[in-house]
Design an enzyme around this catalytic site. Structure first.
Site, PDB file in Angstrom:
ATOM      1  N   ARG A 247       2.118  16.385 -34.661  1.00  0.00           N
ATOM      2  CA  ARG A 247       0.743  16.860 -34.534  1.00  0.00           C
ATOM      3  C   ARG A 247       0.075  16.301 -33.271  1.00  0.00           C
ATOM      4  NH1 ARG A 247      -1.896  15.366 -40.151  1.00  0.00           N
ATOM      5  NH2 ARG A 247      -0.648  13.518 -39.707  1.00  0.00           N
TER       6      ARG A 247
ATOM      7  N   ASN B 182      -0.909  18.961 -41.301  1.00  0.00           N
ATOM      8  CA  ASN B 182       0.279  19.034 -42.144  1.00  0.00           C
ATOM      9  C   ASN B 182      -0.031  19.828 -43.403  1.00  0.00           C
ATOM     10  OD1 ASN B 182       1.859  17.483 -40.414  1.00  0.00           O
ATOM     11  ND2 ASN B 182       1.434  15.555 -41.495  1.00  0.00           N
TER      12      ASN B 182
END
EC number: 3.6.1.7
Length: 233
Positions: free
Chosen positions: A19, A37
């Site tokens: 990320r 997520n």
């Protein structure tokens, strides 16, 4: 052209700093939206921006770079809504998981820095090797030049010896010329002396001849006068 992309990424993409990786790319491409997520182990990306920028994002996040391994990417394109003013990394897990993931991100950056540094060192090493080769080549040329200079020096020494020898011969010849000149001077002096002597002798002879002629003429004149006197009487 502005577009909206809803992206789902499969593979080893959670707890690997993926990320943060996407957040950095989206920031550099001036995209707005978010990354987070999902409970099924995938990573979701929603972004809006220029179509070319979104295409570049999709290319850059499709990576296999430890500890990230992307296996599949699903993309749905829609019209942009303009609801996002920036790009955001959403963290919804517990603090321990987030800390471990941040540590993974730090480790990835360290590996990238190390890899880049090694590449630069290899590049510098290659340049140094190239420079060393050039120095060796230059050294060889300098040795060759030194040999040529030594050879030229030998020729100059030989030429100098010949010049010295020629100078000696010239000196000898000069001595002979001087000697010959001296002889010519002596001969000239003798010729001058002989000329003086001859001139003196000629002058004496001329004077003697004149005196003798004068005496003979006087005698003849006297005899003629006696004869004339006898004829008259």
């Amino acid at each position: 052209m502005q577009k909206r992309a809803e992206i789902k990424v499969y593979g080893r993409v959670q707890k690997a700093g993926f990320r943060d990786f996407i957040d950095e790319i989206a920031f550099n491409l001036n995209l707005n939206g978010y990354v987070k997520n999902l409970d099924d182990g995938t990573v979701q990306v929603v972004c809006e921006g220029e179509e070319a920028a979104i295409s570049e994002l999709l290319q850059k996040i499709n990576v296999t770079q430890y500890p990230i391994r992307v296996e599949n990417i699903e993309v749905t394109c829609k019209e942009p809504t303009g609801e996002y003013g920036t790009f955001e990394l959403i963290r919804d897990e517990d603090l321990t998981t987030a800390t471990y993931e941040r540590m993974d991100v730090a480790a990835r950056y360290i590996r990238e820095m190390n890899s880049n540094l090694c590449q630069k060192m290899d590049s510098i090493g290659g340049k140094i090797d190239g420079l060393g080769g050039k120095m060796d080549s230059l050294g060889g040329k300098m040795d060759s030049l030194g040999g040529k200079i030594d050879f030229l020096g030998g020729k100059i020494d030989v030429l100098g010896g010949k010049i010295d020898s020629l100078g000696g011969k010239i000196d000898v010849f000069g001595g002979k010329v001087d000697s010959f000149g001296g002889k010519i001077d002596v001969l000239g002096n003798k010729i001058d002396l002989a000329r003086v002597e001859i001139t003196s002798e000629i002058r004496i002879s001329r004077e003697s001849l004149r005196s003798h002629l004068d005496e003979r003429i006087s005698v003849i004149e006297r005899e003629l006068a006696l004869i004339r006197a006898k004829v008259v009487t």
